[in-house]
Every structure is written in structure tokens, then in C-alpha cells.
Scaffold this active site. Structure first.
Site, PDB file in Angstrom:
ATOM      1  N   ALA A  31       0.807  -1.226   0.000  1.00 29.89           N
ATOM      2  CA  ALA A  31       0.000   0.000   0.000  1.00 29.89           C
ATOM      3  C   ALA A  31       0.838   1.274   0.000  1.00 29.89           C
ATOM      4  CB  ALA A  31      -0.935  -0.006   1.207  1.00 29.89           C
ATOM      5  N   ARG A  43      -4.955  -0.081   6.457  1.00 34.27           N
ATOM      6  CA  ARG A  43      -4.661  -0.662   7.767  1.00 34.27           C
ATOM      7  C   ARG A  43      -4.133   0.390   8.737  1.00 34.27           C
ATOM      8  NH1 ARG A  43      -0.981  -4.402   7.943  1.00 34.27           N
ATOM      9  NH2 ARG A  43      -0.050  -3.897   5.942  1.00 34.27           N
ATOM     10  N   GLN A 109       0.493  -6.088  -3.930  1.00 35.76           N
ATOM     11  CA  GLN A 109      -0.672  -6.368  -3.084  1.00 35.76           C
ATOM     12  C   GLN A 109      -1.784  -5.360  -3.365  1.00 35.76           C
ATOM     13  OE1 GLN A 109       2.210  -6.214   0.382  1.00 35.76           O
ATOM     14  NE2 GLN A 109       0.703  -7.606   1.235  1.00 35.76           N
ATOM     15  N   HIS A 127      -3.563  -9.663  -5.001  1.00 37.72           N
ATOM     16  CA  HIS A 127      -4.838  -9.396  -4.319  1.00 37.72           C
ATOM     17  C   HIS A 127      -5.929  -9.019  -5.317  1.00 37.72           C
ATOM     18  CE1 HIS A 127      -2.944  -8.559  -0.079  1.00 37.72           C
ATOM     19  NE2 HIS A 127      -2.768  -9.797  -0.500  1.00 37.72           N
ATOM     20  N   VAL A 244       8.675   7.102  -0.311  1.00 39.01           N
ATOM     21  CA  VAL A 244       8.943   6.106  -1.364  1.00 39.01           C
ATOM     22  C   VAL A 244       9.201   6.753  -2.724  1.00 39.01           C
ATOM     23  CG1 VAL A 244       7.864   4.029  -0.425  1.00 39.01           C
ATOM     24  CG2 VAL A 244       6.450   5.685  -1.660  1.00 39.01           C
TER      25      VAL A 244
END
Ligand SMILES: [Zn+2]
Length: 255
Positions: A31, A43, A109, A127, A244
Site C-alpha cells: 500500500a 490498515r 498487493q 490481491h 517512497v
């Protein structure tokens, strides 16, 4: 250049060096790679549409089966929140690594389609993806645009026109197994990899979290580009824990 910038550059240069030395590198993303695109990690408590609901409750396969209208009342918001998002420089850097032949592909994911939108070609979506919905009865597949039309036309729960059955997003809901073919391909890439670059993932959600261990066990190396601790911090050749997008931009610049 400040000291922290120098340290950041040294780490990015090390990742660049590892990429150049490897023959079968692969990227694994979670994520965190989409956070700069405005997609919160669900999350993380208190973010966006997940603030008032428990994703484990509403995005669970049992919730879909027992009350599809309630499920879609929530999930249509999730679709709406994802469709207009654009890739960010982190996605673009990963696509660039593939274009340059430095990585074989990206295992993700994320269901948001942004790696493909950034130009990555080999994307293994373990996913699933919001790209389509499936009919649990007949297996019919419906592209996202069509599903969005159904939602807009109402009723809010999109149904298979043949079966009059609520469609299920082709994403892995809580309580569901991961798609076998995608996981097999991810596992093969991980076991063949001499380098796995893990980006924006806490590497805590199994079975994806086991993939860096597969690479390590086969003699490959791990590089981490993620904020926060992961179970692989002690095994990684290098860890970049800044933003990132900035970190991956620096990696590409150091090649
Ligand atoms: Zn059907």
C-alpha cells in the site's frame, strides 16, 4: 547537501548498484507505494473512508455473501475513491526499472491498477484488481467502466444481467484465498530472484509476506524501501526509509 541527504543518496546508490549487479531482480509492492497518489493504507487507523468502518468487517467475503447491498454500499465508495487516482513517481520509477531491463516484473498487493497505468508490463496482482467484477454464478466478467455505469444507474448493487446475482469485485476480500495462478507466478519470481526490492510494504500480511523469505532461502538478496519496521529489517542489504517516491527517484537517478 545535508548529512541526511548524503545518507539517503548513499542508500539509493547501494540499491542502484544491487540492481545493476543482479540478473533476475523483482519488485514487491504494498500500500505504501500508492500513498503518494492519495490512496491511504487502509490498515492505518483513521484514514479516509476507512475511518468509520472496520475493513475486516465490511470487506470480508462473509459480509459480501450475507448482505451484498451493505457490502456494495461501502465498496462502491472504495471504487469511486480509486478510479480517478493517478500513478506517482514511485510507480513511474518501478516501470522505468522494468523498461531498462533491471527488474523482471512487479508483484503487488495493491488493487488500484496504478502500476499498469505507470507503464509496468509484467504486473502480478496477488490481491486482484478493481479492473473488473465477476458473477459468482456464471463466472461472467464485467469491466470496471461497465460496473461504474451499473452503480450510477442504480440500484447501488451491481448485478449480473443474466443471473440477477450481485457481482463481486475481482479483488481478494478478507477471508478469501489468494488467486492460485498469481501466487504461483509470484512464488516463481521470488524463488528465481537474485534481488527482491520490497517497496511500501510492512511485509506482515501472509502469504505475500513470505515471498522475501523465499528469495533469501534461494540465496537472493533483499532491499527495502519502506517506512516503519518490517520482519526483514535484519536480513536486508539496505533499507531506505524516506518517502517512497523520493527514494525510488534517487535510485533511478543513481543508475
Ligand atoms: Zn451471471
Amino acid at each position: 547537501m545535508t548529512t541526511s541527504q548524503a545518507v539517503a543518496s548513499a542508500g539509493a546508490a547501494r540499491v542502484a548498484e544491487l540492481l545493476q549487479r543482479s540478473d533476475r531482480a523483482v519488485v514487491l509492492t504494498g500500500a505504501g507505494v500508492s500513498v503518494p497518489s492519495g490512496i491511504p493504507d487502509f490498515r492505518t487507523p483513521g484514514t479516509g473512508i476507512w475511518e468509520k468502518v472496520d475493513p475486516m468487517e465490511v470487506a470480508h467475503i462473509d459480509a459480501f455473501r450475507s448482505d451484498p447491498d451493505r457490502f456494495w454500499g461501502f465498496y462502491s465508495q472504495r471504487f469511486a475513491s480509486l478510479v480517478d487516482k493517478r500513478p506517482n513517481p514511485a510507480h513511474e520509477a518501478i516501470a522505468e526499472l522494468e523498461r531498462r531491463g533491471l527488474v523482471r516484473g512487479v508483484i503487488t498487493q495493491n488493487v488500484d491498477r496504478l502500476h499498469r497505468a505507470a507503464g509496468s508490463r509484467r504486473v502480478i496482482e496477488v490481491h486482484g484488481s478493481i479492473d473488473r467484477c465477476v458473477c459468482p454464478e456464471c463466472g461472467g466478467r464485467f469491466e470496471l467502466d461497465r460496473v461504474l455505469e451499473m452503480i450510477a444507474e442504480g440500484p447501488a448493487t451491481p448485478e449480473c444481467p443474466s443471473c440477477i446475482t450481485p457481482l463481486k469485485p475481482d479483488v481478494v476480500l478478507f477471508g478469501e484465498l489468494l488467486p492460485e495462478a498469481a501466487m504461483a507466478e509470484a512464488h516463481a519470481l521470488a524463488s528465481e530472484a537474485d534481488l527482491m526490492v520490497c517497496v511500501g510494504s510492512s511485509l506482515e500480511v501472509y502469504p505475500v509476506a513470505s515471498l522475501p523469505g523465499v528469495t533469501l532461502a534461494a540465496g537472493g538478496r533483499i532491499a527495502l524501501v519502506t517506512q516503519g519496521r518490517t520482519p526483514y529489517d535484519g536480513d536486508a542489504e539496505v533499507k531506505l526509509d524516506g518517502d517512497v517516491a523520493d527514494e525510488l527517484h534517487a535510485v533511478v537517478a543513481a543508475l
